[in-house]
Design a protein around this motif. Sequence first.
Motif, PDB file in Angstrom:
ATOM      1  N   GLN A 521       0.864  -1.111  -0.108  1.00 53.73           N
ATOM      2  CA  GLN A 521      -0.324   0.074  -0.076  1.00 53.73           C
ATOM      3  C   GLN A 521       0.829   1.267   0.105  1.00 53.73           C
ATOM      4  O   GLN A 521       0.661   2.200  -0.574  1.00 53.73           O
ATOM      5  N   ASP A 522       1.907   1.376   0.699  1.00 53.00           N
ATOM      6  CA  ASP A 522       2.715   2.299   0.739  1.00 53.00           C
ATOM      7  C   ASP A 522       3.228   2.577  -0.592  1.00 53.00           C
ATOM      8  O   ASP A 522       3.369   3.670  -1.189  1.00 53.00           O
ATOM      9  N   VAL A 523       3.692   1.550  -1.507  1.00 55.39           N
ATOM     10  CA  VAL A 523       4.221   1.874  -2.720  1.00 55.39           C
ATOM     11  C   VAL A 523       3.142   2.482  -3.578  1.00 55.39           C
ATOM     12  O   VAL A 523       3.449   3.308  -4.349  1.00 55.39           O
ATOM     13  N   LYS A 524       1.814   1.776  -3.594  1.00 59.06           N
ATOM     14  CA  LYS A 524       0.778   2.314  -4.285  1.00 59.06           C
ATOM     15  C   LYS A 524       0.369   3.932  -4.130  1.00 59.06           C
ATOM     16  O   LYS A 524       0.517   4.737  -4.961  1.00 59.06           O
ATOM     17  N   ASN A 525       0.379   4.120  -2.815  1.00 59.53           N
ATOM     18  CA  ASN A 525       0.139   5.625  -2.418  1.00 59.53           C
ATOM     19  C   ASN A 525       1.221   6.514  -2.977  1.00 59.53           C
ATOM     20  O   ASN A 525       0.906   7.569  -3.265  1.00 59.53           O
ATOM     21  N   ALA A 526       2.494   6.230  -2.964  1.00 57.65           N
ATOM     22  CA  ALA A 526       3.583   6.856  -3.172  1.00 57.65           C
ATOM     23  C   ALA A 526       3.901   6.961  -4.698  1.00 57.65           C
ATOM     24  O   ALA A 526       4.146   8.151  -5.051  1.00 57.65           O
ATOM     25  N   LEU A 527       3.620   6.052  -5.304  1.00 59.30           N
ATOM     26  CA  LEU A 527       4.059   6.251  -6.766  1.00 59.30           C
ATOM     27  C   LEU A 527       2.896   6.479  -7.684  1.00 59.30           C
ATOM     28  O   LEU A 527       3.235   7.031  -8.866  1.00 59.30           O
ATOM     29  N   ASN A 528       1.706   6.083  -7.525  1.00 54.44           N
ATOM     30  CA  ASN A 528       0.592   6.203  -8.422  1.00 54.44           C
ATOM     31  C   ASN A 528       0.379   7.836  -8.439  1.00 54.44           C
ATOM     32  O   ASN A 528       0.282   8.416  -7.620  1.00 54.44           O
ATOM     33  N   ASP A 529       0.355   8.408  -9.917  1.00 57.07           N
ATOM     34  CA  ASP A 529       0.166   9.834 -10.118  1.00 57.07           C
ATOM     35  C   ASP A 529       1.583  10.650  -9.762  1.00 57.07           C
ATOM     36  O   ASP A 529       1.371  11.825 -10.009  1.00 57.07           O
TER      37      ASP A 529
END
Length: 583
Positions: A521-529
């Motif tokens: 989830q940290d990766v998704k939140n940080a990298l998406n967009d």
Amino acid sequence: MTTFNELGLREDILKAISLLGFNHPTPIQQQAIPMLLNENTDLVGLAQTGTGKTAAFGLPLISKIDFTQTYTQALVICPTRELCLQITKDLQNYASQIKNVNIVAVYGGASIENQSRQLKRGAQIIVATPGRLIDMIERNMVNISKINIVVLDEADEMLNMGFKEAIDDILKNVPKDRNTWLFSATMPHEVARIARNYMQQPKEITMGKQNASADNIEHQYYVIKEKDRYFALKRIIDFYPEIFGIIFCRTRSETQMIAEKLIKDGYNCEALHGDLSQAQRDHVMKKFRERSIQLLCATDVAARGIDVNDVTHVINYNLPDDIENYTHRSGRTARAGKSGISIIFVNTREIDKIRAIERQIKKSFVRTNIPNGSEICAKQLYALIDKMAKTEVKDEEIEPYMQKVSDAFTGMSKEDVIKRFISAEFNRFIEYYRNSEDLNVKDNNRADKANYHDGSSYKKGYGAEPGKTRFFINIGELDNANKGMILRLICDNAGLKGKDVGRIDIKREFSFFEVNSSYVQDVKNALNDYVLPENGRKIRVEVSENKPTGERGGFKAKKKNGYHKNSEGYNKVKKNLRKEYQY
């Protein structure tokens, strides 16, 4: 030993260079100056940066100009505005004892109207970058119809920067009976093509072997894990307390980021890259020449034309995209007969590139260990002691304060006073490097065993390592992505450490990477967009749900780029990428 008086130069030029402190010509000057003065010839001069090429063509050029006339008689073309300004300044110095001299620099990033006004006053010599010169020719601001001499300086770099067509256009529009003097550090095919197509039986001067590096440069490389690159840089800087150097980075954003991190960590550093205005670049270079800053963090393009003596170290934070650029990078040190050190940081997959550079420069690299904490502390301590021992004592100025200072140390022995003075400066190194780890990569940790960013092993063709989750990311080779870039992208934005990241696979249009499953989830939140500063691309990441080939429930057919061909996931990726890349 040969002197400038023996080369046949005019008295007013000899007086000018004497005031500059020039006593003895360099080898290329000894060969080029008499030839260019006495013969009406074309010339190809091959020599490394720092060997005195500007004076080799500049002194005979000044000698051949009729400064009683106001039309343009000579044209010097060079790749960057920094080099353009440097050559202009040098030529003006060589002609300082001659009247009615007007040497004009023509380059991008400055007012074209101001440059046009200077040209209208009558410029006997124009020093120009190709792009701005073509622009002014098309606007009828420059007249090159009576040019007698054309000088191409750093010809190889101009071609590397994409100026081939501009150079062709310029050379087609100058008189055919002019002389062309071409100077280059290397002789790639395109430079040879210019010599073949636009020069008449040129004489050739070669200092050393073609494409070779200067003999007085020591070449070192350090093998590091990708996550340790910045920490290794800091250790090298700390290990050389008197360092006055240039740090080369691959991109503008990385250059700015590394400079900012160094400044934040207390180092005297500035960035130099193409996103700065001309005024900002001039300000940074002025500070570097005056040694007001100790470290210059620069891109390849911005650093061309840096002609600063006594640079002790060149540090390649990343390898250059083109190995020929290494010659130009390393040539920023060991100028004017001095010695210097050129350092490269490589990860385990880049070691083979060291061999390629060795073949190019015809010199061997020395693999060197990154110093440990105790070695750095010792080096800093001895440098501090040496500095204190050499400090000039101004008795009259400090006398009014000595009584209070003596009272403050009452009851302390000489050894105690010395320890306290040293500790005041030295304690930060002791604290920082206490229990510091070894950053050197062992020889058995080889890249040919692995595709993980840190060299750890895995069985090729299998899915995510146990405990890790595989991600799709929509950048690849077309975005100039590499494993180090993606690793830094993950760690800097999602707050992960290098050990939390597993295999990274770079494809043409996209890539895959693995992280510890607890950070999904940290990766998704940080990298998406997230938007890449280099090209404005918006990042998109997705968890790749596919199981490894051959596992229970997995695909048996051959997969393409991590997805089973014609599967829903593969077709979705293909459709999105067509949209993003518009193909």
